[in-house]
Design a protein around this motif. Structure first.
Motif, PDB file in Angstrom:
ATOM      1  N   ARG A   1      -2.669   4.766  11.766  1.00 28.51           N
ATOM      2  CA  ARG A   1      -2.983   6.197  11.746  1.00 28.51           C
ATOM      3  C   ARG A   1      -1.739   6.973  11.327  1.00 28.51           C
ATOM      4  NH1 ARG A   1      -4.437  10.968  15.038  1.00 28.51           N
ATOM      5  NH2 ARG A   1      -6.565  11.549  14.444  1.00 28.51           N
ATOM      6  N   ILE A   2      -1.882   7.716  10.211  1.00 29.47           N
ATOM      7  CA  ILE A   2      -0.783   8.492   9.638  1.00 29.47           C
ATOM      8  C   ILE A   2      -1.101   9.975   9.788  1.00 29.47           C
ATOM      9  CG2 ILE A   2       0.524   9.013   7.539  1.00 29.47           C
ATOM     10  CD1 ILE A   2       1.091   6.257   8.589  1.00 29.47           C
ATOM     11  N   ARG A   3      -0.136  10.724  10.342  1.00 32.20           N
ATOM     12  CA  ARG A   3      -0.332  12.154  10.543  1.00 32.20           C
ATOM     13  C   ARG A   3      -0.096  12.934   9.251  1.00 32.20           C
ATOM     14  NH1 ARG A   3       3.088  13.386  15.966  1.00 32.20           N
ATOM     15  NH2 ARG A   3       4.772  12.727  14.560  1.00 32.20           N
ATOM     16  N   ALA A   4      -0.399  14.219   9.284  1.00 34.20           N
ATOM     17  CA  ALA A   4      -0.330  15.055   8.080  1.00 34.20           C
ATOM     18  C   ALA A   4       1.071  15.134   7.492  1.00 34.20           C
ATOM     19  CB  ALA A   4      -0.850  16.456   8.386  1.00 34.20           C
ATOM     20  N   ASP A   5       2.129  14.896   8.314  1.00 36.27           N
ATOM     21  CA  ASP A   5       3.495  14.949   7.796  1.00 36.27           C
ATOM     22  C   ASP A   5       3.977  13.605   7.264  1.00 36.27           C
ATOM     23  OD1 ASP A   5       3.800  13.538  10.127  1.00 36.27           O
ATOM     24  OD2 ASP A   5       5.253  14.910  11.040  1.00 36.27           O
ATOM     25  N   GLY A   6       3.106  12.570   7.342  1.00 30.38           N
ATOM     26  CA  GLY A   6       3.466  11.256   6.813  1.00 30.38           C
ATOM     27  C   GLY A   6       4.038  10.306   7.836  1.00 30.38           C
ATOM     28  N   THR A   7       4.105  10.694   9.104  1.00 32.95           N
ATOM     29  CA  THR A   7       4.641   9.822  10.146  1.00 32.95           C
ATOM     30  C   THR A   7       3.509   9.123  10.881  1.00 32.95           C
ATOM     31  OG1 THR A   7       4.656  11.635  11.762  1.00 32.95           O
ATOM     32  CG2 THR A   7       6.658  11.285  10.461  1.00 32.95           C
TER      33      THR A   7
ATOM     34  N   HIS B   1       0.826  -1.192   0.000  1.00 34.20           N
ATOM     35  CA  HIS B   1       0.000   0.000   0.000  1.00 34.20           C
ATOM     36  C   HIS B   1       0.870   1.257   0.000  1.00 34.20           C
ATOM     37  CE1 HIS B   1      -3.134  -2.844   0.960  1.00 34.20           C
ATOM     38  NE2 HIS B   1      -2.519  -3.162   2.092  1.00 34.20           N
ATOM     39  N   THR B   2       0.407   2.281  -0.702  1.00 39.28           N
ATOM     40  CA  THR B   2       1.113   3.556  -0.795  1.00 39.28           C
ATOM     41  C   THR B   2       0.120   4.680  -0.563  1.00 39.28           C
ATOM     42  OG1 THR B   2       2.597   2.593  -2.452  1.00 39.28           O
ATOM     43  CG2 THR B   2       2.620   4.986  -2.222  1.00 39.28           C
ATOM     44  N   LEU B   3       0.555   5.695   0.190  1.00 38.63           N
ATOM     45  CA  LEU B   3      -0.294   6.829   0.524  1.00 38.63           C
ATOM     46  C   LEU B   3       0.225   8.075  -0.188  1.00 38.63           C
ATOM     47  CD1 LEU B   3      -2.739   7.558   2.321  1.00 38.63           C
ATOM     48  CD2 LEU B   3      -1.115   8.159   4.130  1.00 38.63           C
ATOM     49  N   VAL B   4      -0.687   8.841  -0.788  1.00 33.45           N
ATOM     50  CA  VAL B   4      -0.352  10.065  -1.529  1.00 33.45           C
ATOM     51  C   VAL B   4      -1.176  11.202  -0.953  1.00 33.45           C
ATOM     52  CG1 VAL B   4      -0.426  11.215  -3.782  1.00 33.45           C
ATOM     53  CG2 VAL B   4       0.214   8.792  -3.628  1.00 33.45           C
ATOM     54  N   ARG B   5      -0.531  12.358  -0.762  1.00 29.68           N
ATOM     55  CA  ARG B   5      -1.256  13.542  -0.309  1.00 29.68           C
ATOM     56  C   ARG B   5      -0.999  14.677  -1.290  1.00 29.68           C
ATOM     57  NH1 ARG B   5      -0.387  17.359   5.058  1.00 29.68           N
ATOM     58  NH2 ARG B   5      -2.128  18.752   4.578  1.00 29.68           N
ATOM     59  N   LEU B   6      -2.083  15.266  -1.803  1.00 31.73           N
ATOM     60  CA  LEU B   6      -2.013  16.393  -2.726  1.00 31.73           C
ATOM     61  C   LEU B   6      -2.671  17.606  -2.095  1.00 31.73           C
ATOM     62  CD1 LEU B   6      -3.049  14.671  -6.105  1.00 31.73           C
ATOM     63  CD2 LEU B   6      -0.736  14.991  -5.190  1.00 31.73           C
TER      64      LEU B   6
ATOM     65  N   GLY C   1      -3.348  20.501  -6.447  1.00 38.10           N
ATOM     66  CA  GLY C   1      -3.062  19.257  -7.144  1.00 38.10           C
ATOM     67  C   GLY C   1      -1.622  18.816  -7.086  1.00 38.10           C
ATOM     68  N   ASN C   2      -0.760  19.563  -6.425  1.00 33.04           N
ATOM     69  CA  ASN C   2       0.645  19.203  -6.323  1.00 33.04           C
ATOM     70  C   ASN C   2       0.916  18.490  -4.997  1.00 33.04           C
ATOM     71  OD1 ASN C   2       1.414  20.444  -8.824  1.00 33.04           O
ATOM     72  ND2 ASN C   2       1.210  22.427  -7.802  1.00 33.04           N
ATOM     73  N   PRO C   3       1.916  17.579  -4.982  1.00 32.52           N
ATOM     74  CA  PRO C   3       2.258  16.912  -3.721  1.00 32.52           C
ATOM     75  C   PRO C   3       2.577  17.923  -2.627  1.00 32.52           C
ATOM     76  CG  PRO C   3       3.324  15.809  -5.560  1.00 32.52           C
ATOM     77  CD  PRO C   3       2.705  17.061  -6.114  1.00 32.52           C
ATOM     78  N   VAL C   4       2.143  17.653  -1.408  1.00 33.92           N
ATOM     79  CA  VAL C   4       2.387  18.549  -0.281  1.00 33.92           C
ATOM     80  C   VAL C   4       3.823  18.367   0.191  1.00 33.92           C
ATOM     81  CG1 VAL C   4       1.707  19.120   2.079  1.00 33.92           C
ATOM     82  CG2 VAL C   4      -0.036  18.489   0.382  1.00 33.92           C
ATOM     83  N   PRO C   5       4.655  19.421   0.154  1.00 36.12           N
ATOM     84  CA  PRO C   5       6.066  19.268   0.543  1.00 36.12           C
ATOM     85  C   PRO C   5       6.255  18.762   1.966  1.00 36.12           C
ATOM     86  CG  PRO C   5       5.702  21.367  -0.559  1.00 36.12           C
ATOM     87  CD  PRO C   5       4.349  20.777  -0.297  1.00 36.12           C
TER      88      PRO C   5
ATOM     89  N   ASN D   1       6.037  13.608   3.871  1.00 33.43           N
ATOM     90  CA  ASN D   1       7.072  12.687   3.389  1.00 33.43           C
ATOM     91  C   ASN D   1       7.980  13.336   2.348  1.00 33.43           C
ATOM     92  OD1 ASN D   1       8.295  10.080   3.470  1.00 33.43           O
ATOM     93  ND2 ASN D   1       7.295   9.545   1.530  1.00 33.43           N
ATOM     94  N   GLY D   2       8.265  14.626   2.533  1.00 30.12           N
ATOM     95  CA  GLY D   2       9.139  15.331   1.596  1.00 30.12           C
ATOM     96  C   GLY D   2       8.531  15.534   0.231  1.00 30.12           C
ATOM     97  N   GLY D   3       7.206  15.438   0.128  1.00 30.14           N
ATOM     98  CA  GLY D   3       6.534  15.635  -1.155  1.00 30.14           C
ATOM     99  C   GLY D   3       6.432  14.376  -1.993  1.00 30.14           C
TER     100      GLY D   3
END
Length: 445
Positions: free
Chosen positions: A197-203, A134-139, A143-147, A150-152
């Motif tokens: 549970r994954i936080r907004a910064d990807g951790t 599984h892979t998680l993506v945040r835009l 529409g651009n990856p959130v820096p 997980n560093g974007g």
């Protein structure tokens, strides 16, 4: 005088007939109501749809690419790409270095600010049981990856309890985090689900479970679904498969925001979905205001409030399996899909039903659409409605992802020519009504 009374009764009969208006493609959308949004590698590439408050909408699917890539496009209400999103309306994110047997977008969620969370699942059939990744993506809203996530980059998730990890079945938005859920069923009956549970910064959230991961077991449990509850917690819906001579029964199990079992809920954290044996609910569909619709055995549907309390239940058969429940004005649109093994009958497997708050079919809505519902039995479908009361259906075939939008029900009902369902008695009255003026003219004097 009698003649006037008769004619009035005839008019009332005509007006009270069940007018069956056919849904029509919206000519203001795409090309005559339909739109090809992307190439498709297979019918398994089910598009996910999400509507925005202003009439725009988002489509997510796996791109046809050399490496697994999720494609997300945002459209204006008329079907044109939204240039303010990604690269001229499209954002593509690589989610892995190599393909597995199957890749699909498992979940798409829209944040209140217009940002997006996406979960992508890959499946390998080598070995037994199959392996999942599984892979998680945040835009962001643009529409651009959130820096700051997980560093974007896309975030590979740890296996949810390998080696018996399962497919990702649900993603719940919880404030600035997401809760990812999967379930495993083993024999003898031993239901287990995993929540990450994954936080907004990807951790992973260190305040949830053990380092962000909760593994919960319940003897005899099967068929998990989940919903968030006010206060940051969530509850799991599961069904106990009793011995064959006893009926199945479904229960809620509530967890606090830190992943611990809420022992103040029901009896030691558990509560029956509805009183009485045989109260069986399989799936949950989120509705506005925190409400959920559950599908039971056969045609039985259950409406729950934001706490999972039963508001009402009713009978409706939207299809062999309910794939979407969406509000349409003050009514509820039920989208069903029939799944057949072997050689299916021709035509689309979709069915559309519109019901009121008590589950009664809405007069004048036949579920029939101009030109017939799209797709074939081995296609994959998605459906949403918007605030203007329009219905958007997406499906994947072997060539492309296609969208069809149908005009709002109110406009169709007023513009279409209804065909009253008179029946034999109505036809007799209609003939008598036509003959009365003729008889009067022929009467002597």
């Amino acid at each position: 005088m009698r003649e006037n009374i008769f004619l009035r009764l005839l008019v009332l009969l005509l007006l009270s007939g069940a007018a069956q208006a056919e849904l029509r493609l919206d000519p203001g959308f795409g090309s005559g109501g339909s739109l090809v949004v992307a190439a498709s590698g297979s019918r398994d590439d089910r598009p996910l749809l999400a509507g925005l408050a202003d009439g725009r909408f988002v489509v997510a699917n796996m791109a046809v690419a050399d490496v697994p890539t999720v494609r997300v496009a945002r459209y204006l209400a008329d079907g044109r790409l939204d240039s303010g999103f990604g690269n001229h309306g499209v954002s593509q994110v690589v989610v892995a270095a190599e393909h597995w047997d199957t890749s699909l977008v498992a979940s798409l969620k829209v944040r209140s600010d217009g940002g997006l969370w996406l979960a992508v699942t890959r499946k390998s059939f080598l070995g037994s049981p199959p392996a999942y990744s599984h892979t998680l993506v945040r835009l962001g809203p643009d529409g651009n990856p959130v820096p700051g996530f997980n560093g974007g980059a896309a975030l590979p998730l740890p296996a949810l309890g390998s080696p018996d990890n399962g497919p990702l079945e649900e993603m719940l938005l919880q404030d600035d985090a997401v809760l990812l859920l999967a379930s495993i069923y083993t024999a003898p009956p031993q239901g287990r689900f995993k929540a990450l549970r994954i936080r907004a910064d990807g951790t992973p959230d260190p305040g949830f479970g053990v380092a962000g991961l909760l593994i919960a077991e319940r003897a005899g449990a099967f068929s998990y679904s989940w919903m968030s509850v006010p206060g940051g917690g969530f509850q799991a819906l599961y069904t106990i498969f009793n011995p064959p001579e006893l009926p199945r029964q479904s229960f809620w199990r509530r967890y606090r925001g830190d992943g611990s079992l809420d022992l103040t809920f029901g009896s030691a954290g558990e509560q029956a979905v509805a009183p009485g044996a045989g109260r069986y609910v399989a799936n949950l569909f989120a509705l506005p205001g925190g409400h959920h619709l559950g599908q039971g055995l056969g045609c039985h549907l259950f409406l729950f409030d934001s706490q999972g309390q039963l508001l009402r239940e009713f009978e409706s058969c939207p299809g062999r399996e309910l794939i979407a429940a969406q509000p349409l004005g003050d009514k509820l649109l039920l989208v069903g899909q029939d799944f057949f093994g072997g050689t299916p009958p021709p035509g689309s497997p979709l069915s559309l039903r519109l019901v009121d708050g008590s589950g009664n079919p809405v007069p004048g809505f036949s579920g029939e659409v101009e030109g017939g519902l799209p797709g074939l039995y081995d296609d994959r479908f998605a459906a949403i409605t918007d605030r203007a009361g329009r219905i958007l259906i997406g499906h994947a075939d072997n060539d492309a992802i296609r969208l069809y939008r149908y005009q709002e029900v109110g406009a169709v009902a007023s513009s279409a020519v209804p065909v009253p369902a008179l029946g034999a008695a109505g036809l007799i009255l209609l003939l008598l009504g036509l003959l009365l003026p003729v008889r009067r003219r022929l009467r002597p004097g």
